[in-house]
Design an enzyme around this catalytic site. Structure first.
Site, PDB file in Angstrom:
ATOM      1  N   ARG A 176     -21.607 -25.956 -49.966  1.00  0.00           N
ATOM      2  CA  ARG A 176     -21.413 -24.431 -50.379  1.00  0.00           C
ATOM      3  C   ARG A 176     -19.916 -24.437 -50.998  1.00  0.00           C
ATOM      4  O   ARG A 176     -19.685 -23.407 -51.236  1.00  0.00           O
ATOM      5  CB  ARG A 176     -21.623 -23.464 -49.380  1.00  0.00           C
ATOM      6  CG  ARG A 176     -23.104 -23.644 -48.674  1.00  0.00           C
ATOM      7  CD  ARG A 176     -23.221 -22.639 -47.895  1.00  0.00           C
ATOM      8  NE  ARG A 176     -24.552 -22.595 -47.146  1.00  0.00           N
ATOM      9  CZ  ARG A 176     -25.171 -21.610 -46.408  1.00  0.00           C
ATOM     10  NH1 ARG A 176     -24.254 -20.639 -46.061  1.00  0.00           N
ATOM     11  NH2 ARG A 176     -26.242 -21.904 -45.737  1.00  0.00           N
ATOM     12  N   GLY A 177     -19.278 -25.378 -51.190  1.00  0.00           N
ATOM     13  CA  GLY A 177     -17.884 -25.041 -51.510  1.00  0.00           C
ATOM     14  C   GLY A 177     -17.005 -24.778 -50.742  1.00  0.00           C
ATOM     15  O   GLY A 177     -15.707 -24.343 -51.087  1.00  0.00           O
ATOM     16  N   VAL A 178     -17.124 -24.661 -49.346  1.00  0.00           N
ATOM     17  CA  VAL A 178     -16.375 -24.465 -48.031  1.00  0.00           C
ATOM     18  C   VAL A 178     -14.966 -25.043 -48.230  1.00  0.00           C
ATOM     19  O   VAL A 178     -13.745 -24.696 -48.224  1.00  0.00           O
ATOM     20  CB  VAL A 178     -17.105 -24.292 -46.795  1.00  0.00           C
ATOM     21  CG1 VAL A 178     -16.108 -23.896 -45.679  1.00  0.00           C
ATOM     22  CG2 VAL A 178     -18.207 -23.364 -46.999  1.00  0.00           C
ATOM     23  N   THR A 217     -13.742 -27.192 -50.497  1.00  0.00           N
ATOM     24  CA  THR A 217     -12.940 -26.873 -51.642  1.00  0.00           C
ATOM     25  C   THR A 217     -12.014 -25.457 -51.515  1.00  0.00           C
ATOM     26  O   THR A 217     -11.171 -25.319 -51.857  1.00  0.00           O
ATOM     27  CB  THR A 217     -13.693 -26.858 -52.887  1.00  0.00           C
ATOM     28  OG1 THR A 217     -14.576 -27.995 -52.897  1.00  0.00           O
ATOM     29  CG2 THR A 217     -13.060 -26.717 -54.071  1.00  0.00           C
ATOM     30  N   GLU A 272     -12.158 -39.180 -42.547  1.00  0.00           N
ATOM     31  CA  GLU A 272     -12.945 -39.954 -43.422  1.00  0.00           C
ATOM     32  C   GLU A 272     -12.257 -39.995 -44.557  1.00  0.00           C
ATOM     33  O   GLU A 272     -11.762 -39.247 -45.293  1.00  0.00           O
ATOM     34  CB  GLU A 272     -14.274 -39.262 -43.565  1.00  0.00           C
ATOM     35  CG  GLU A 272     -15.132 -38.985 -42.464  1.00  0.00           C
ATOM     36  CD  GLU A 272     -16.662 -38.370 -42.993  1.00  0.00           C
ATOM     37  OE1 GLU A 272     -17.445 -39.016 -43.783  1.00  0.00           O
ATOM     38  OE2 GLU A 272     -16.925 -37.246 -42.448  1.00  0.00           O
ATOM     39  N   TYR A 301     -10.520 -36.746 -48.989  1.00  0.00           N
ATOM     40  CA  TYR A 301      -9.507 -35.824 -49.334  1.00  0.00           C
ATOM     41  C   TYR A 301      -8.808 -36.197 -50.463  1.00  0.00           C
ATOM     42  O   TYR A 301      -7.754 -35.711 -51.233  1.00  0.00           O
ATOM     43  CB  TYR A 301      -8.335 -35.955 -48.381  1.00  0.00           C
ATOM     44  CG  TYR A 301      -8.790 -34.887 -46.986  1.00  0.00           C
ATOM     45  CD1 TYR A 301      -8.653 -33.653 -47.172  1.00  0.00           C
ATOM     46  CD2 TYR A 301      -9.369 -35.649 -45.740  1.00  0.00           C
ATOM     47  CE1 TYR A 301      -9.129 -32.787 -46.216  1.00  0.00           C
ATOM     48  CE2 TYR A 301      -9.891 -34.851 -44.824  1.00  0.00           C
ATOM     49  CZ  TYR A 301      -9.527 -33.620 -44.800  1.00  0.00           C
ATOM     50  OH  TYR A 301     -10.463 -32.822 -43.845  1.00  0.00           O
ATOM     51  N   PHE A 331      -1.976 -35.196 -35.686  1.00  0.00           N
ATOM     52  CA  PHE A 331      -2.012 -33.946 -35.467  1.00  0.00           C
ATOM     53  C   PHE A 331      -3.461 -33.347 -36.233  1.00  0.00           C
ATOM     54  O   PHE A 331      -3.677 -32.390 -36.301  1.00  0.00           O
ATOM     55  CB  PHE A 331      -0.715 -33.204 -36.168  1.00  0.00           C
ATOM     56  CG  PHE A 331      -0.783 -33.491 -37.696  1.00  0.00           C
ATOM     57  CD1 PHE A 331      -1.382 -32.983 -38.608  1.00  0.00           C
ATOM     58  CD2 PHE A 331       0.367 -34.384 -37.874  1.00  0.00           C
ATOM     59  CE1 PHE A 331      -0.877 -33.059 -39.973  1.00  0.00           C
ATOM     60  CE2 PHE A 331       0.809 -34.859 -39.163  1.00  0.00           C
ATOM     61  CZ  PHE A 331      -0.086 -34.192 -40.332  1.00  0.00           C
TER      62      PHE A 331
END
Length: 413
Positions: free
Chosen positions: A92-94, A96, A121, A125, A413
């Site tokens: 759903r583009g979350v 992004t 993963e 990115y 982190f």
């Protein structure tokens, strides 16, 4: 598509729900001292959360305010953390929206010119402009073969076990003295040191509790430190077959470094050694009589993102002079997309937008990979990530972006 405006910082009261949702996506069990109380290192005002209509946490993210050593300088760096999206909100583009909100706010508020993360993963990115900027050696070897070459000096200092508080007091001083020399190393105040020493029994994977060593000179000064675990094992024939799992080894002298390793490799009932997050070119290899005894399988370490190209390139130093125009391709952060005039040398640098013809064309993630000096622009050209416009520009830029110390980071982190 998710609107970045739908994201908001989480409150202290919401932290238990936020942290439990995050750990659930990561597949981890809740940890009482993490999920029930806001950690000392947390910066909730820099967090982001997305809540579903039924009051559930659908996405989490956060930033830490850190200082990152880069070639010749120390630069503020936003440590990206806690990034999860619930399976109920995938595609759903979350993610992004999270990445766009973080980077846009850093730019608009003129905060850190760099952002960094540890990638769960490797395929996620890169599309947001991040790239691996350090490697971890992921090395191992048989202690019976990891003998030192003749003449290695272990000095006159002593190596001895220490409790956690004594270790923190001694190791923090050594690390602070060394961190400005190695690109990729992050600052650690007491909060971060305490975090690094957390040792929940449920996360030891069958190994011992964390153990600590300090190296002291004859006058009592601490000049080195190490942290490790031991995983005991016995063969069917009753022979000891344990493994020393090294967490950290640092020293201010070659002799101290050698002495710490000699202690670790001489532990009773241990037949192999592993150092997953050690430097890919650990000096230990050059202390050994048989360099082949040290087996490495490098993996990506810290991923880096240039939030503001101009400020980031001006912040580091360049061992060889550079004076050229870089055309940076950055569709995700349009304020970076364009041409930049870079002038740099060992004492400083200048970088500003330019209307001049480019000498090189480079993707922003490729520039991030080269930024700490660990990846050559020549290698990136061979991969099609850099285009040479002016003859000889890649050779000049690759030389200027290099650094004599290989970047390394073991501070997750």
């Amino acid at each position: 598509m998710t609107d970045p405006a739908d994201l908001r910082p989480v409150t202290a009261e919401e932290w238990p729900a936020f942290s439990r949702a995050m750990l659930e996506v990561f597949g981890d069990e809740p940890i009482d001292d993490f999920t029930e109380k806001v950690p000392a290192t947390a910066e909730l005002d820099r967090s982001l959360s997305l809540w579903s209509a039924d009051g559930r946490v659908a996405a989490t993210a956060g930033l830490y305010s850190r200082q990152l050593t880069v070639p010749g300088a120390v630069v503020p760096c936003a440590g990206v953390t806690w990034v999860t999206v619930s399976p109920t909100h995938r595609r759903r583009g979350v993610l992004t929206a999270v990445m766009r909100r973080q980077l846009t706010e850093l730019h608009e508020q003129e905060r850190e010119p760099l952002a960094a993360l540890w990638a769960s993963e490797g395929s996620i990115y890169g599309r947001f402009g991040y790239a691996p900027a350090t490697l971890r050696g992921n090395w191992r070897g048989s202690t019976r073969r990891l003998g030192f070459r003749p003449g290695v000096d272990v000095g006159t200092g002593t190596v001895a076990p220490a409790d956690a508080d004594t270790y923190l007091a001694g190791a923090s001083g050594v690390a602070e003295a060394l961190r400005r020399w190695v690109p990729g190393v992050l600052d650690r105040d007491e909060r971060w040191w305490r975090r690094s020493l957390r040792d929940p029994a449920g996360r030891r994977n069958g190994a011992s509790a964390l153990r600590f060593l300090l190296h002291r000179e004859a006058d009592g000064e601490v000049t080195g430190h190490a942290a490790y675990r031991v995983r005991s094992r016995w063969t069917d024939d009753g022979e000891a077959d344990g493994t020393v799992l090294v967490d950290d080894v640092r020293a201010r002298s070659t002799a101290g470094y050698a002495a710490l390793w000699r202690y670790l490799l001489d532990l009773d009932l241990v037949r192999s050694a592993e150092f997953g997050y050690g430097p890919v070119d650990d000096p230990l290899r050059h202390l050994l009589a048989d360099p082949r005894a040290l087996h490495t399988r490098p993996l990506d370490g810290l991923w880096l993102r240039l939030v503001d190209v101009g400020r980031a390139l001006a912040a580091r130093r360049y061992p060889a002079p550079i004076d050229m125009v870089l055309e940076v391709r950055d569709p995700f952060c349009p304020w970076n997309d364009g041409r930049w005039w870079l002038r740099g040398h060992p004492a400083g640098a200048f970088c500003a937008p330019s209307e001049g013809d480019p000498d090189l064309v480079v993707d922003v993630d490729a520039l991030a990979a080269a930024y700490l000096g660990g990846t050559s622009l020549g290698t990136l050209q061979a991969a099609g990530r850099v285009t040479e416009v002016s003859p000889g520009a890649v050779t000049q830029a690759a030389t200027a972006f290099s650094w004599p110390v290989t970047p390394w980071c073991n501070d997750q982190f």
